[in-house]
Enzyme design. Structure first.
Site, PDB file in Angstrom:
ATOM      1  N   LYS A 116      42.837  47.810  47.122  1.00 57.61           N
ATOM      2  CA  LYS A 116      43.820  46.974  47.815  1.00 57.61           C
ATOM      3  C   LYS A 116      44.804  47.807  48.630  1.00 57.61           C
ATOM      4  O   LYS A 116      45.176  47.442  49.746  1.00 57.61           O
ATOM      5  CB  LYS A 116      44.565  46.108  46.799  1.00 57.61           C
ATOM      6  N   HIS A 235      46.791  33.177  37.829  1.00 61.41           N
ATOM      7  CA  HIS A 235      46.366  33.799  39.077  1.00 61.41           C
ATOM      8  C   HIS A 235      44.868  33.629  39.334  1.00 61.41           C
ATOM      9  O   HIS A 235      44.291  34.364  40.146  1.00 61.41           O
ATOM     10  CB  HIS A 235      46.729  35.285  39.120  1.00 61.41           C
ATOM     11  N   ARG A 300      32.069  39.636  49.371  1.00 61.49           N
ATOM     12  CA  ARG A 300      30.971  38.950  48.696  1.00 61.49           C
ATOM     13  C   ARG A 300      31.072  37.466  48.994  1.00 61.49           C
ATOM     14  O   ARG A 300      32.007  37.014  49.642  1.00 61.49           O
ATOM     15  CB  ARG A 300      31.062  39.173  47.184  1.00 61.49           C
TER      16      ARG A 300
END
Length: 682
Positions: A116, A235, A300
């Protein structure tokens, strides 16, 4: 096009890919672990190869075993599904080295977007907007805490190599930071093998909007519009819909162009999802006030891809296969159009009232809406005509939900001409979905769909918390309705045991007076006595809680096994579905459901409740104990941390007391119901 592919995953995504491959004339190979020998995804493929033990690191995460299976079966390509190895650059590179096509992006693109912090640096250089934060390589805890203070609380700690909500915590104050950081790092290391994190400003009232992109090897890239995935717990997404409510054509074009720019910045090929966090500066329903920031790119196919298929009429797996085979994008951006509205609900084995604690066990009953289309039979479905109700399932009735893998049982997808019609169809489909066995979130999802916030499209990632009073600890079906289901099922069993001999009848007929049958029922935390009285003329009355109701019940012949009943309870006429599994009785009505226990008082005479222990609510691994022998603890105080189904779960003290003994050590595997520690009451 390929002649044979191996699908390196399990569950519904393998069934999904196998269905499209079959339609295209491609043979498929499944892989399976010890826990999955008889799983649905194994049956969905033409052949299957055993690759190891039940734990993912012994099977589905073993690169070499999957490649050996692909080579041994003559597979030309590997489809990684989602999860496991789908975003693993090393595996993608190993496939290429073995002469096998990896159905996904190039390894370099996976690496670029997989971390990230690195991906955010790339996006900043490409001009894609970012949330303010710290994305540096220095992971010293003191430095991270200082950076969090500079950003300003609340902040979000996120695993740099993560996804799916794992290794992520919202931190409200400096005092909470160190504990949250340690937990994030443990979870990140366990799930991704990398404990690095990044720190970002926690956006207030955020929406989670993502853009589906596709790119081919010839350098072309398109977006397939957006999905709103704001309804989340821990989340992780629960409900996804497309298009995003309130989205304007101008904002859609702007976000779509940013997503394409992000994909092109890393030389992307194949299916991907660019995820944005949207800050609603002017409140709900005001897209002119939206500020969007790049969060991450999932390299993906996503779990929620069916809603994009529904509004575009396209088969995204087919696009994946064609692009991986070297074909150009089937359509240009101007050829893509959206129609209608689609919503997906993730049905998971978990208990929402226990902080979404995962649940395991056998699916004794698994019944879907009567008119649902199943994607595993996709060759019988026209891609251009979206089914009003679709089920993508990796489980069937009688299968067991294992503690080793994700808790999702199936996806329920609905389509309508507009959002209002889609909402109505989803509510009806959830009401017709009957699952008995482990705890599930089916009833909870229906309450979310019926909530004011969701109905009005007042969406953000805090919707579940905002609507807490309407969503959690909601009473089950009223006792009279639940008792009517128990009585109806008992009468059906009696009728089924009868034969032509009148002396064998079990209906309680008396020459004089009335026959009374009594039931002891555990319902909503209390035990209740219910009586069913049958008079000489065969009229029946049900007495519940001191009230008497005229009662009739007859099986609906359209259902095999007579688990559906036409019931009259006083002035009400009800269509009830009832399933008995041991002493448990599940009753489903249009207004909701209830799980009861019909108690045989003779069998349970003399039993006493066990106390003084903290037990494991599911199979898993002990991460840590938060109290030591001799320590005084209070009710609700965190005592232990367990890991199950890839997530950490904190277990709290059931009462005040003193810790007498720890029965396990950190790292030990425990079974459901085992005592973790002894607690002496004060």
């Amino acid at each position: 096009m390929f002649k044979k592919i191996l699908i390196a995953n399990r569950g519904e995504i393998t069934c999904r890919v196998a269905a499209t491959a079959r339609r295209l004339g491609i043979a498929t190979v499944a892989v399976y672990s010890d826990a999955d020998a008889n799983a649905r995804h194994v049956l969905a493929c033409d052949e299957a190869v055993h690759i190891g033990g039940a734990a993912p690191h012994e099977s589905y995460l073993r690169h070499e075993r999957i490649l050996q299976a692909a080579l041994a079966t003559g597979s030309q390509a590997v489809h990684p599904g989602y999860g496991f190895l789908s975003e693993n650059a090393t595996f993608a590179q190993a496939c290429g080295a073995a002469g096998i096509v990896f159905i996904g992006p190039p390894p370099d693109a996976i690496r670029a977007m997989g971390l990230k912090a690195e991906s955010k640096r790339l996006m900043e250089a490409a001009g894609v907007p970012l949330v303010p934060g710290y994305h540096g390589a220095d992971q010293d805890p003191a430095l991270l805490q200082r950076e969090a203070g500079l950003i300003g609380y609340p902040v979000l700690i996120k695993a740099s190599a993560g996804g799916g909500g794992k290794g992520m915590r919202v931190v409200a104050s400096e005092a909470e930071f160190a504990t949250a950081l340690a937990s994030c790092r443990r979870e990140a290391a366990s799930s991704f093998g990398d404990d690095a994190v990044l720190i970002e400003r926690y956006v207030q009232r955020p929406r989670h909007v993502e853009i589906q992109v596709f790119a081919d090897a010839q350098g072309r890239c398109v977006h397939m519009f957006e999905r709103d995935c704001s309804v989340q717990r821990r989340h992780q997404k629960l409900l996804e819909e497309a298009p995003a409510p309130g989205m304007t054509p101008e904002r859609r074009r702007e976000m779509g162009e940013a997503a394409v720019k992000a994909a092109q910045a890393v030389g992307y090929v194949g299916a991907g999802t660019v995820e944005f966090i949207v800050e609603q500066t002017l409140g709900y329903g005001r897209p002119e006030g939206w500020r969007f920031y790049f969060m991450e790119m999932n390299t993906r196919l996503q779990v929620e891809h069916p809603v994009t298929e529904a509004i575009t009429g396209l088969d995204l797996v087919e696009w994946q296969l064609r692009i991986a085979a070297g074909e150009p994008l089937p359509l240009a951006q101007n050829d893509l159009h959206l129609h209608g509205h689609a919503i997906e609900a993730r049905l998971c084995a978990e208990n929402p009232d226990a902080d979404f604690l995962p649940s395991t066990g056998t699916l004794a009953v698994l019944r879907w809406p009567a008119h649902a289309a199943f994607r595993r039979n996709a060759e019988a479905q026209a891609a251009q005509a979206p089914a009003p109700v679709r089920v993508d399932a990796g489980f069937g009735e009688g299968d067991t939900v294992s503690p080793h893998y994700d808790s999702m049982i199936a996806k329920l997808i609905v389509w309508g001409e507009d959002r209002e019609q889609a909402l109505a169809r989803l509510d009806a489909a959830l009401a017709q979905t009957h699952i008995v066995g482990p705890h599930t979130n089916a009833a909870f999802l229906r309450r979310v769909v019926q909530s004011d916030s969701f109905a009005k499209a007042e969406l953000d990632t805090a919707l579940i918390e905002r609507e807490r009073a309407a969503l959690f600890d909601v009473p089950a079906l009223p006792l009279p309705v639940a008792a009517a289901g128990v009585a109806a099922h008992a009468l059906a069993l009696e009728r089924g045991a009868e034969d032509a001999d009148p002396w064998s009848r079990r209906d309680g007929w008396r020459l004089f007076g009335a026959a009374v049958r009594r039931f002891e029922i555990d319902h909503a935390g209390g035990r209740h006595s219910v009586s069913l009285e049958r008079s000489h003329d065969a009229a029946m009355q049900l007495e519940v809680g001191g009230e008497r109701y005229a009662f009739t019940a007859s099986p609906l012949a359209v259902e095999a096994g007579h688990d559906r009943y036409d019931v009259r309870l006083g002035e009400r006429r009800l269509a009830l579905a009832v399933y008995a599994v041991g002493e448990s009785v599940a009753v489903f009505a249009p207004e909701g459901s209830a799980l009861l226990r019909e108690v045989d008082v003779l069998v349970h005479a003399g039993e006493v409740a066990e106390a003084g222990r903290l037990t494991a609510p599911m199979p898993g691994r002990v991460i840590a104990f938060l109290a030591q022998p001799g320590e005084r603890v209070s009710r609700g105080q965190p005592l232990a941390v367990m890991e199950a189904m890839k997530m950490e779960h904190t277990l709290n003290a059931p009462s005040d007391g003193v810790v007498a003994a720890l029965r396990f050590a950190a790292g030990d595997q425990v079974a459901e119901g085992e005592a973790l520690l002894d607690l002496e009451e004060q």
